[in-house]
Write an enzyme that holds these catalytic residues in place. Structure first.
Site, PDB file in Angstrom:
ATOM      1  N   LYS A   1      13.290 151.021  94.201  1.00 47.44           N
ATOM      2  CA  LYS A   1      11.834 151.055  94.329  1.00 47.44           C
ATOM      3  C   LYS A   1      11.482 151.995  95.482  1.00 47.44           C
ATOM      4  O   LYS A   1      12.172 151.994  96.516  1.00 47.44           O
ATOM      5  CB  LYS A   1      11.308 149.640  94.601  1.00 47.44           C
ATOM      6  CG  LYS A   1       9.781 149.524  94.659  1.00 47.44           C
ATOM      7  CD  LYS A   1       9.330 148.084  94.823  1.00 47.44           C
ATOM      8  CE  LYS A   1       7.820 147.954  94.865  1.00 47.44           C
ATOM      9  NZ  LYS A   1       7.370 146.545  94.991  1.00 47.44           N
TER      10      LYS A   1
ATOM     11  N   SER B   1       3.962 144.888  91.876  1.00 52.63           N
ATOM     12  CA  SER B   1       3.985 146.296  92.220  1.00 52.63           C
ATOM     13  C   SER B   1       5.290 147.000  91.833  1.00 52.63           C
ATOM     14  O   SER B   1       5.331 148.220  91.775  1.00 52.63           O
ATOM     15  CB  SER B   1       3.784 146.444  93.720  1.00 52.63           C
ATOM     16  OG  SER B   1       4.872 145.873  94.430  1.00 52.63           O
TER      17      SER B   1
ATOM     18  N   SER C   1       5.665 140.548  92.999  1.00 50.24           N
ATOM     19  CA  SER C   1       5.896 141.942  92.604  1.00 50.24           C
ATOM     20  C   SER C   1       7.252 142.224  91.961  1.00 50.24           C
ATOM     21  O   SER C   1       7.456 143.314  91.432  1.00 50.24           O
ATOM     22  CB  SER C   1       5.720 142.863  93.808  1.00 50.24           C
ATOM     23  OG  SER C   1       4.367 143.009  94.114  1.00 50.24           O
TER      24      SER C   1
END
Lengths: 483, 483
Positions: B76, B151, B175
């Site tokens: 990420k 996210s 997330s």
């Protein structure tokens, strides 16, 4: 109207840890800009603080030295504001739960002694420096200082004169340098003071509106800044004005204070507990282990100087205030075996030379053993006090022991009575008019007149004659002439 | 080959059926060919990947391969990667190349993993749809008109589209779990403190936790074995010993006591998802688990509490993005205030600004008690609810999200409705508990997830239960059409 001044101090003390409070970067002073700022100090994305336990230990040492309650659970908070030399956009500090709770120090001035209560002392990180010169209208940022550990020592508004304020600051300086938790170098910013100053009619209970004088870095400036500010406040009020709560800056060059920002401009710092750091929990065992390592503190040392060396309160206070000086003094006592003489020399000739050369006693070119050796030669009458000053000057500039210098320069004192008598006879023979005056004088005025003959004898012997012996012999011989 | 699980690929590498270089090239080719549909990567790192693959193959030839050697991973884009852009999905960091690796990244490197690139995300991890990314929304591979969740939407989409067998994610309010549910993959948010946050760009420090995202619980265990553990650079990381998360995967779950919170199976929940979750519960009962209804009465309070605490911390964490040291800086600032305001106005997107404003407001002096302190009180109550529940049950089970993936743009004008999507996931972050999302069916062709919630540091049990579930179901093996 008679006014009373009310003063409280916030003193920032840089702790002499090897590394920063939340990172492994060095805290050494004077390096090239930004060479001692690591990823954490630069507040790179993703970096996190790791608390330096040494800072905690030093803060607790200070707490114990001021008889304070030690916070069992200290909490770091974030003080949020934007400034270019504050890389994270917040300062990590302590607010609700500081490491050091209420304590006190005692001070003495000509007005007597006073206990100054300390509200608390907390740990925090220093900011970097903004440099506004040499950047062609822009500002440079040096983050070497960012993250240097500080304790901020917040006093109660217990001081009533600028002298008390400076004396309190000196006492704090003495404590932190004695503890070895701060190098005490005020010129490099190791200790900085904010003074909160207000005035009120004498006898009034309620405090007046205060102003805060920021970042004062010498004891002398503390006094001058406060005196200047107090005069300004009195003028203001007596002219019908009111004091505005604000932060002011003291300009030592113009000896005036001027407004920096008013209360209305004050930031809302939006404090909240720093989620990146755990509360710092200490137990009694930890605190007691630190207590066991505490050195003798200035107050205790001053008392001992009085009782053990029979020093005056004043001398003992001066000599115990700064640990390197106190250590030096005790080493001189050990070498000279004369506490009073050692005090006179350390506070006199040595201090004079150190001041004139802007040198810390730790870097004194004459060490305690050298000075002790010199004092021994005064004590055993090898040299007089005046000759000793010459030997000291030589020691200061060229080095060497007292014996070496006395030998090389032929400064050994003449104590041989026969030799001195010979010189006295010559002086008397060559000073007929002075001898006549002496004889004509009233007996109780003669004592003063002996100085002339004394000077002549010393001149003739190059100062080497023992002054005590010369005085005795001169008096005897002159008085014999009068009979 | 790309449909194989991480565990299967590890076996193929170990047996020599495939080399890391072949594997890596295959995934790089897929990304190059297909990611324009999904926009799941912000940055790909083919050169680094192939060099790491070559090194992994050499290590294996030399007999020095570990379990993870040569396996591909995507990070990420909030994990700092040395020499590679770490954008956090923001214009603010579009030009930021980290000079250091996050601890998680360093651990994967040390384990011999191959980094394929950096995945798309909501800007600074603020969002539940990936739409707040500066690089455009990532798309759900099951329906590219729909969001992948957020996210960690890029990581979820990349795993779902089989562009990588595994990806790291981070979870502040759901997330990892929410995008895992919406993309039909498996993801686990470990206990707060289990995985180091060092180098993971902070959104809300007391809630953020990195974790694995992959096809199955077995794969997540493999990843967590690499990621978990104490890190001296993160003071909030746990010193507790790390288990072998793969060791207990095959344990029987007979006798396991499962609690289903009635507040989760409520009107907020899409009835079709409720059905799928009930079906999942039936499977676990068949495996010997007992199920009872429990209550987590403060579940709904988690949304206001979270949307005070997270923005409050974020408002402080994001202060460092000021244009002074790195990242975006506005052109020709006329003074300091202009530098700050324009840099941040240009660099941050709308959702980030919204949360900074909310957080700044919540921390203001006059509102602190009413908002931040109240939210912290609620946080403790929520934690107490969970602890009380864990006195009765071993594991809590419910839906991960109230709805399947929504359409891109659908909730753009209604942030509160977007926030409501996190209702089942937020409370775990507030309590610091571990939770995971496991695919449990589809609703109108879109995957949905079942959330397993464990007691502190009970990751091994979560993975065990999820793995047992995945032995008797194949939802986790299903892929979007055409993959």
């Amino acid at each position: 109207m008679e006014w009373e001044t009310v003063i409280g101090l916030e003193i920032h003390v840089q702790l002499s840890t090897q590394t920063k409070i939340f990172s492994g970067a060095s805290t050494a002073f004077g390096a090239e800009p930004n060479t001692q700022a690591c990823a954490v100090d630069l507040a790179l994305p993703g970096t996190l603080p790791v608390f330096n336990e040494n800072a905690q230990r030093m803060a607790i040492m200070f707490g114990l030295a001021i008889n304070a309650e030690i916070g069992k659970r200290a909490v770091f908070e974030r003080k949020n504001y934007f400034y270019p030399d504050l890389p994270k956009g917040y300062q990590t500090t302590q607010l609700e739960k500081p490491v050091v709770g209420e304590g006190y120090v005692d001070i003495t001035t000509d007005d007597g002694s006073r206990r100054v209560r300390i509200h608390h002392a907390h740990l925090e990180e220093d900011a970097g420096k903004s440099l506004h010169e040499d950047f062609h209208g822009m500002s440079g940022i040096d983050l070497n200082r960012a993250g240097t550990p500080l304790i901020e020592i917040v006093s109660e508004p217990d001081m009533r004169t600028s002298k008390e304020a400076s004396e309190y600051a000196r006492k704090v300086h003495a404590i932190v340098t004695t503890l070895g938790i701060c190098d005490g170098n005020m010129a490099e910013g190791s200790m900085r003071c904010d003074c909160n100053v207000s005035i009120r009619p004498k006898g009034q209970e309620e405090y007046g509106t205060r102003t805060e004088l920021k970042n004062i870095n010498s004891f002398r400036f503390i006094e001058r800044a406060i005196d200047t500010e107090v005069a300004r406040q009195i003028d203001l009020i007596e002219d019908g004005g009111t004091v505005v709560q604000e932060t002011r800056l003291y300009d030592p060059d113009r000896n005036e204070t001027r407004s920096m920002r008013s209360k209305e401009d004050a930031n809302d710092y939006r404090y909240f507990p720093c989620p990146d750091l755990l509360p710092v929990v200490v137990d009694d065992e930890y605190v007691e282990a630190i207590r066991a390592t505490l050195p003798e503190l200035p107050d205790a040392r001053r008392e001992r100087f009085i009782s053990e060396y029979s020093l005056s309160e004043y001398d003992a206070g001066v000599l115990s205030a700064y640990r390197p000086q106190a250590d030096y003094y005790e080493a001189v006592v050990a070498a000279s075996k004369d506490a009073k003489l050692a005090a006179n020399w350390v506070m006199g000739e040595l201090a004079k030379n150190l001041n004139a050369n802007d040198t810390d006693i730790k870097e004194s070119p004459v060490n305690a053993e050298q000075l002790g050796g010199l004092l021994q030669r005064i004590k055993d009458n090898t040299i007089s006090g005046n000759i000793a000053k010459k030997v000291f000057e030589h020691m200061w500039s060229e080095g060497g022991t007292a014996d070496e210098i006395i030998e090389a320069k032929g400064l050994k004192q003449v104590t041989d009575t026969g030799a001195i008598e010979k010189v006295i006879d010559e002086v008397i023979a060559n000073s007929t008019s002075q001898v006549e005056q002496y004889k004509a004088a009233e007996p109780d005025k003669r004592g003063k007149m002996i100085g002339f003959f004394m000077g002549q004898v010393m001149k003739a012997t190059g100062g080497k004659a023992n002054p005590g012996a010369v005085t005795g012999l001169l008096k005897k011989k002159l008085d014999a002439l009068c009979d | 080959m790309h449909t194989k699980s991480l565990t299967e690929l590890a076996a193929d590498l170990a047996s020599g059926a495939v080399s890391s270089t072949e594997l890596t090239q295959a995934y790089l080719d897929r990304i190059a060919a297909l990611d324009s549909q999904y926009n799941s990567f912000i940055t790909t790192t083919p050169e680094i990947a192939l060099a790491q693959a070559k090194a992994a193959d050499e290590a294996r030839a030399a007999g020095q391969a570990g379990t993870y050697t040569g396996l591909p991973i995507a990070h990420k884009d909030l994990f700092c990667t040395e020499g590679v852009r770490t954008s956090c999905g923001s214009k603010m960091l579009d030009n930021f190349e980290s000079p250091y690796d996050a601890t998680v990244v360093a651990k994967f490197k040390a384990a011999g993993a191959v980094m394929l690139g950096k995945t798309n995300m909501d800007e600074f991890a603020m969002g539940s749809s990936n739409e707040s990314s500066f690089y455009g929304a990532s798309r759900n591979p099951w329906d590219t008109n729909r969001v992948p969740g957020g996210s960690s939407g890029g990581s979820a989409a990349a795993v779902a589209a089989r562009l990588t067998p595994a990806a790291t994610g981070s979870d502040t309010g759901g997330s990892i779990r929410q995008p895992a549910a919406l993309c039909g993959i498996t993801g686990i948010k470990p206990t707060y403190g289990r995985v180091s946050r060092y180098g993971m760009v902070a959104y809300a420090s007391s809630l953020d936790q990195g974790g694995p995202m992959a096809q199955s619980a077995e794969d997540c265990a493999l990843m967590l074995n690499v990621m978990a553990g104490f890190d001296k650079m993160d003071s909030t990381s746990s010193q507790r010993d790390v288990e072998d998360y793969s060791a207990k995967l095959n344990d029987s779950i007979s006798g396991l006591r499962i609690g289903v919170p009635k507040e989760y199976m409520s009107d907020d929940l899409d009835p079709l998802i409720a059905e799928r979750v009930q079906a999942g519960i039936k499977e676990l009962e068949k495996l010997g688990a007992t199920v009872k209804e429990i209550s987590l009465p403060r579940t709904r309070m988690s949304i206001p509490a979270y949307y005070i605490i997270a923005p409050a911390e974020a408002s402080s964490n994001l202060s460092r993005f000021d244009g002074v040291r790195y990242g975006h800086r506005c052109e020709n600032p006329k003074d300091l205030m202009d530098l700050y305001t324009r840099t941040r106005k240009e660099g941050f997107g709308a959702e980030v600004k919204r949360r900074i404003m909310v957080g700044t407001y919540a921390l203001c002096a006059g509102y602190y008690d009413a908002y931040y302190n109240k939210a912290q009180q609620i946080r403790r109550l929520i934690q107490q609810d969970f602890l009380a529940a864990f006195n009765e049950v071993d594991l809590i089970l419910g839906p991960t999200t109230p709805h399947p993936a929504f359409k891109i743009g659908e909730k753009n004008n209604d942030p509160v409705s977007m926030y409501m999507e996190d209702i089942f996931t937020l409370s775990l972050n507030l309590a610091g508990l571990p939770g995971m999302s496991v695919p449990c069916g589809t609703v109108e062709g879109l995957p949905v997830g079942m959330q397993l919630i464990g007691n502190y540091f009970d990751e091994a049990r979560l993975l065990n239960v999820a793995h047992q579930f995945q032995q008797v179901t194949d939802w986790h093996k299903q892929t979007p059409a055409g993959i």
